[in-house]
Design a protein around this motif. Structure first.
Motif, mmCIF file in Angstrom:
data_model
loop_
_atom_site.group_PDB
_atom_site.id
_atom_site.type_symbol
_atom_site.label_atom_id
_atom_site.label_comp_id
_atom_site.label_asym_id
_atom_site.label_seq_id
_atom_site.Cartn_x
_atom_site.Cartn_y
_atom_site.Cartn_z
ATOM 1 N N GLY A 1 12.870 15.905 20.147
ATOM 2 C CA GLY A 1 12.649 16.345 21.526
ATOM 3 C C GLY A 1 13.481 17.582 21.792
ATOM 4 N N ALA A 2 14.755 17.356 22.183
ATOM 5 C CA ALA A 2 15.675 18.492 22.307
ATOM 6 C C ALA A 2 16.857 18.317 21.357
ATOM 7 C CB ALA A 2 16.174 18.607 23.744
ATOM 8 N N GLY A 3 16.853 17.215 20.601
ATOM 9 C CA GLY A 3 17.927 17.002 19.614
ATOM 10 C C GLY A 3 19.272 16.683 20.242
ATOM 11 N N THR A 4 19.268 16.127 21.457
ATOM 12 C CA THR A 4 20.553 15.762 22.076
ATOM 13 C C THR A 4 20.974 14.340 21.702
ATOM 14 O OG1 THR A 4 19.516 14.985 24.123
ATOM 15 C CG2 THR A 4 20.198 17.291 24.064
ATOM 16 N N SER A 5 20.276 13.782 20.748
ATOM 17 C CA SER A 5 20.596 12.433 20.270
ATOM 18 C C SER A 5 22.070 12.342 19.870
ATOM 19 C CB SER A 5 19.718 12.125 19.060
ATOM 20 O OG SER A 5 20.229 11.019 18.358
ATOM 21 N N SER B 1 16.467 6.226 27.798
ATOM 22 C CA SER B 1 17.711 6.789 28.327
ATOM 23 C C SER B 1 18.041 6.229 29.704
ATOM 24 C CB SER B 1 17.585 8.305 28.423
ATOM 25 O OG SER B 1 17.422 8.824 27.131
ATOM 26 N N GLY B 2 19.314 6.271 29.986
ATOM 27 C CA GLY B 2 19.775 5.830 31.306
ATOM 28 C C GLY B 2 20.367 7.009 32.035
ATOM 29 N N GLU C 1 12.587 4.921 19.444
ATOM 30 C CA GLU C 1 13.292 5.971 18.677
ATOM 31 C C GLU C 1 12.411 6.631 17.616
ATOM 32 O OE1 GLU C 1 17.227 4.823 17.398
ATOM 33 O OE2 GLU C 1 17.644 3.769 19.263
ATOM 34 N N ALA D 1 11.655 7.675 24.294
ATOM 35 C CA ALA D 1 11.858 7.073 22.968
ATOM 36 C C ALA D 1 13.273 6.513 22.827
ATOM 37 C CB ALA D 1 11.576 8.095 21.876
ATOM 38 N N ASN D 2 14.191 6.996 23.649
ATOM 39 C CA ASN D 2 15.568 6.493 23.615
ATOM 40 C C ASN D 2 15.830 5.484 24.723
ATOM 41 O OD1 ASN D 2 17.101 7.329 21.545
ATOM 42 N ND2 ASN D 2 18.316 8.796 22.695
ATOM 43 N N THR E 1 14.208 16.174 26.734
ATOM 44 C CA THR E 1 12.775 16.099 27.028
ATOM 45 C C THR E 1 12.432 14.699 27.529
ATOM 46 O OG1 THR E 1 12.208 15.305 24.801
ATOM 47 C CG2 THR E 1 12.259 17.706 25.130
ATOM 48 N N GLU F 1 22.123 2.905 26.385
ATOM 49 C CA GLU F 1 21.160 3.971 26.676
ATOM 50 C C GLU F 1 21.030 5.005 25.559
ATOM 51 O OE1 GLU F 1 22.885 5.517 30.349
ATOM 52 O OE2 GLU F 1 24.347 6.656 29.190
ATOM 53 N N PRO G 1 10.190 12.685 14.900
ATOM 54 C CA PRO G 1 9.982 13.455 16.133
ATOM 55 C C PRO G 1 11.312 14.018 16.646
ATOM 56 C CG PRO G 1 9.055 11.221 16.323
ATOM 57 C CD PRO G 1 9.893 11.244 15.087
ATOM 58 N N ALA H 1 22.909 12.349 31.556
ATOM 59 C CA ALA H 1 23.742 13.528 31.836
ATOM 60 C C ALA H 1 23.221 14.754 31.090
ATOM 61 C CB ALA H 1 25.190 13.224 31.489
ATOM 62 N N SER H 2 22.336 14.545 30.140
ATOM 63 C CA SER H 2 21.720 15.672 29.412
ATOM 64 C C SER H 2 20.403 16.094 30.064
ATOM 65 C CB SER H 2 21.439 15.233 27.971
ATOM 66 O OG SER H 2 20.615 14.074 27.990
ATOM 67 N N ILE I 1 4.890 9.831 20.618
ATOM 68 C CA ILE I 1 4.400 9.782 22.006
ATOM 69 C C ILE I 1 3.819 11.147 22.353
ATOM 70 C CG2 ILE I 1 5.124 9.526 24.415
ATOM 71 C CD1 ILE I 1 7.502 7.768 23.180
HETATM 72 C C1 LIG Z 1 25.869 16.091 26.891
HETATM 73 C C2 LIG Z 1 25.032 14.861 26.683
HETATM 74 C C3 LIG Z 1 25.021 13.873 27.653
HETATM 75 C C4 LIG Z 1 24.216 12.754 27.492
HETATM 76 N N1 LIG Z 1 24.185 11.821 28.482
HETATM 77 C C5 LIG Z 1 23.358 10.778 28.390
HETATM 78 C C6 LIG Z 1 23.293 9.821 29.453
HETATM 79 O O1 LIG Z 1 23.974 9.922 30.453
HETATM 80 N N2 LIG Z 1 22.415 8.814 29.308
HETATM 81 C C7 LIG Z 1 21.635 8.679 28.194
HETATM 82 O O2 LIG Z 1 20.852 7.745 28.132
HETATM 83 N N3 LIG Z 1 21.703 9.555 27.190
HETATM 84 C C8 LIG Z 1 22.537 10.594 27.250
HETATM 85 N N4 LIG Z 1 22.602 11.481 26.219
HETATM 86 C C9 LIG Z 1 21.819 11.226 25.000
HETATM 87 C C10 LIG Z 1 20.471 11.973 24.968
HETATM 88 O O3 LIG Z 1 20.606 13.222 25.562
HETATM 89 C C11 LIG Z 1 19.376 11.277 25.693
HETATM 90 O O4 LIG Z 1 19.119 10.040 25.116
HETATM 91 C C12 LIG Z 1 18.087 12.122 25.752
HETATM 92 O O5 LIG Z 1 17.201 11.499 26.624
HETATM 93 C C13 LIG Z 1 17.426 12.396 24.433
HETATM 94 O O6 LIG Z 1 16.406 13.361 24.657
HETATM 95 P P1 LIG Z 1 15.995 14.475 23.582
HETATM 96 O O7 LIG Z 1 14.791 15.140 24.126
HETATM 97 O O8 LIG Z 1 17.129 15.339 23.246
HETATM 98 O O9 LIG Z 1 15.607 13.552 22.357
HETATM 99 P P2 LIG Z 1 15.997 13.724 20.827
HETATM 100 O O10 LIG Z 1 17.471 13.651 20.692
HETATM 101 O O11 LIG Z 1 15.325 14.891 20.261
HETATM 102 O O12 LIG Z 1 15.334 12.408 20.242
HETATM 103 C C14 LIG Z 1 15.791 11.138 20.621
HETATM 104 C C15 LIG Z 1 14.940 10.079 19.912
HETATM 105 O O13 LIG Z 1 13.622 10.130 20.412
HETATM 106 C C16 LIG Z 1 12.688 10.372 19.364
HETATM 107 N N5 LIG Z 1 11.625 11.199 19.944
HETATM 108 C C17 LIG Z 1 11.747 12.402 20.540
HETATM 109 N N6 LIG Z 1 10.553 12.810 20.999
HETATM 110 C C18 LIG Z 1 9.650 11.840 20.688
HETATM 111 C C19 LIG Z 1 8.258 11.678 20.867
HETATM 112 N N7 LIG Z 1 7.509 12.582 21.496
HETATM 113 N N8 LIG Z 1 7.673 10.548 20.384
HETATM 114 C C20 LIG Z 1 8.395 9.597 19.759
HETATM 115 N N9 LIG Z 1 9.716 9.702 19.559
HETATM 116 C C21 LIG Z 1 10.331 10.811 20.026
HETATM 117 C C22 LIG Z 1 13.486 11.026 18.272
HETATM 118 O O14 LIG Z 1 12.915 10.840 17.004
HETATM 119 C C23 LIG Z 1 14.810 10.292 18.413
HETATM 120 O O15 LIG Z 1 14.728 9.046 17.792
HETATM 121 C C24 LIG Z 1 23.434 12.601 26.329
HETATM 122 C C25 LIG Z 1 23.462 13.582 25.345
HETATM 123 C C26 LIG Z 1 24.258 14.704 25.515
HETATM 124 C C27 LIG Z 1 24.237 15.759 24.470
#
Ligand SMILES: Cc1cc2nc3c(=O)[nH]c(=O)nc-3n(C[C@H](O)[C@H](O)[C@H](O)COP(=O)(O)OP(=O)(O)OC[C@H]3O[C@@H](n4cnc5c(N)ncnc54)[C@H](O)[C@@H]3O)c2cc1C
Length: 451
Positions: free
Chosen positions: A57-61, A134-135, A185, A131-132, A125, A389, A55, A119-120, A191
């Motif tokens: 989401g926005a690839g900010t992993s 996140s905090g 993850e 799934a992460n 998403t 997080e 999966p 912070a992202s 989800i």
């Molecule tokens: C500039 C920057 C700042 C950041 N700051 C923080 C911060 O302060 N705190 C923090 O916690 N994180 C931070 N992050 C990390 C990240 O952005 C977060 O964890 C964010 O919530 C991930 O969301 P995403 O939509 O990009 O998920 P993705 O990176 O696309 O995916 C994250 C994980 O979730 C899984 N996934 C995605 N969608 C689904 C779904 N529908 N069902 C099941 N699994 C799924 C993916 O397979 C992957 O394992 C930061 C990242 C960046 C680039």
């Protein structure tokens, strides 16, 4: 495969992607489901063909959690509706692809608020953040996503759909499967719907303070004193001078350097004088920010990692947590590592909850991996965690295994791996990462040491 995806009526593209820290996803196809039915069709297809599903989401992993080769990447961007905002039961029901910033905009129009703010938030998403687990910057007061997810719909690798949890503030029915999926993850299922707890926008007056400090050591001391005096800030964030340099260079921030960086605090009004007194004891005369100045600082803090990334070819983002009582020790040991390896690790930190992001600005290499692992081990040795997080992905599986086996015991890692096998027996859901990878590494190390 393209023909079959077309027959199933699934939209797809063929492209190579990279996440925020340049882990590569080289999939057979990127598929864009528009409904839960699409997800089920896709999962059934992938299972029959034994193709891994990842999966996106926005690839900010930041950990390689969305990296893959020969997989199907499931881009959730079109499942992005806010389905319901319940103003009596205080939940928001959303599809996973909804942008977190957009959700909070909609909530605020109705006087509601969803506290966790990675912070992202303007990029990520809800599904990715769930799934992460996140905090974010408000974590010190409100915790991470884990505390705010009430229920989920999930498509399993069998193609079955389950709903776990209830959109209720209290629910004691059965094992807590919601929190098994939060932070999984993408390794246990996809989800497709999320019920998030929301609260009315807080009404108490908050005071925003900025302190220019002389060293990270003194920041650690300030935070310990703050905790000891019972002040629970809404936000207690830190960026060091190196990060300020990047913010000034890439975002024209115009921030002053003080030798030790900036401590950004937001506390309840009744606590603000006491907080300023603590800062004074550490030689910091805090400035009070008005709303506009606060918004600007908050936005700059959110963009700190982006600014830092703009100044480096490649970057490793650490995410260690240490008990707040051991912050001073953690900071000293970080500095020791910098000296040992002759690298600078600019620090961004959710300092109020002991969550530090030292950033290693090196090309990916064995040496850089070694430094990265040593930083994580430092946290484990201090009774902390390798991730607060950002999650584990590929990058932290080894050190996560070390943390679990040393703090909880090998049996716990086995149980976790058993859960993965139970829910995803053929291992097609984001395979070879996280718990599965940690377990494999641990086993192969055991084999090596016994032979
Ligand atoms: C500039 C920057 C700042 C950041 N700051 C923080 C911060 O302060 N705190 C923090 O916690 N994180 C931070 N992050 C990390 C990240 O952005 C977060 O964890 C964010 O919530 C991930 O969301 P995403 O939509 O990009 O998920 P993705 O990176 O696309 O995916 C994250 C994980 O979730 C899984 N996934 C995605 N969608 C689904 C779904 N529908 N069902 C099941 N699994 C799924 C993916 O397979 C992957 O394992 C930061 C990242 C960046 C680039």
């Amino acid at each position: 495969m393209e023909e079959q995806l077309r027959e199933l009526g699934l939209e797809f593209t063929k492209e190579v992607r990279e996440d925020f820290v340049n882990f590569r996803a080289d999939p057979l196809a990127v598929v864009y489901p528009r409904s839960e039915e699409d997800v089920i069709k896709l999962v059934n297809f992938a299972r029959e063909k034994k193709i891994p599903i990842v999966p996106w989401g926005a690839g900010t992993s930041l950990t390689g959690a969305v990296a893959c080769k020969g997989c199907i990447l499931v881009d959730m961007r079109y499942m992005s509706s806010i389905l319901e905002i319940n103003e009596v039961d205080w939940y928001a029901r959303v599809q996973p692809g909804v942008n977190l910033g957009k959700l909070n905009e909609e909530l605020s129009k109705r006087g509601f608020f969803f506290p966790p703010d990675p912070a992202s938030f303007f990029l990520c998403t809800v599904g990715g953040a769930v799934a992460n687990s996140s905090g974010g910057m408000r974590g010190v007061r409100y915790g991470t996503f884990r505390e705010w997810v009430l229920a989920l719909r999930v498509v399993l690798s069998s193609g079955e759909v389950i709903r776990v949890g209830e959109p209720l503030r209290k629910n004691r029915a059965g094992y807590d499967l919601v929190h098994l999926f939060v932070g999984s993850e993408g390794t246990l299922g996809i989800i497709t719907e999320v019920w998030l707890r929301i609260i009315p926008t807080p009404r108490q007056r908050l005071v925003a303070l900025v302190g220019y400090v002389s060293s990270l050591d003194s920041v650690a001391g300030i935070i310990i004193d703050m905790r000891r005096s019972g002040i629970l800030p809404e936000i207690a964030e830190y960026v060091d001078d190196e990060v300020i340099r990047a913010l000034n260079e890439h975002l024209n921030a115009g921030l002053r350097k003080s030798g030790g960086g900036i401590l950004l605090l937001r506390v309840d009004e009744p606590d603000s004088e006491r907080m300023r007194e603590i800062l004074r004891r550490w030689g910091v005369e805090a400035e009070v920010l008005n709303d506009e100045e606060w918004e600007r600082m908050y936005s700059l803090r959110s963009q700190s990692a982006l600014a830092l990334k703009a100044s480096a070819e490649s970057m490793y983002v650490e995410d260690i947590v240490v008990p707040v009582s051991r912050l001073v020790e953690a900071v000293r040991r970080l500095r020791d590592l910098e000296r040992k390896y002759n690298v600078r690790m600019p620090v961004i930190a959710h300092i109020g909850d002991g969550n530090l992001h030292p950033n290693i600005l090196l090309e990916r290499s064995e040496d850089a991996d070694k430094i990265f692992d040593e930083v994580a081990r430092l946290a484990v040795e201090l009774g902390g965690s390798v991730s607060g997080e950002h999650g584990i992905g590929i990058q932290k599986a080894k050190v996560m295994g070390e943390q679990i086996t040393s703090h909880s015991g090998k049996r716990v890692l086995e149980i976790m791996n058993g859960i993965k096998r139970l829910i995803d027996p053929e291992s097609i859901m984001n395979p070879g990462k996280y718990v599965e990878l940690a377990y494999e590494i641990n086993r192969s190390e055991e084999r090596r040491s016994s032979s």
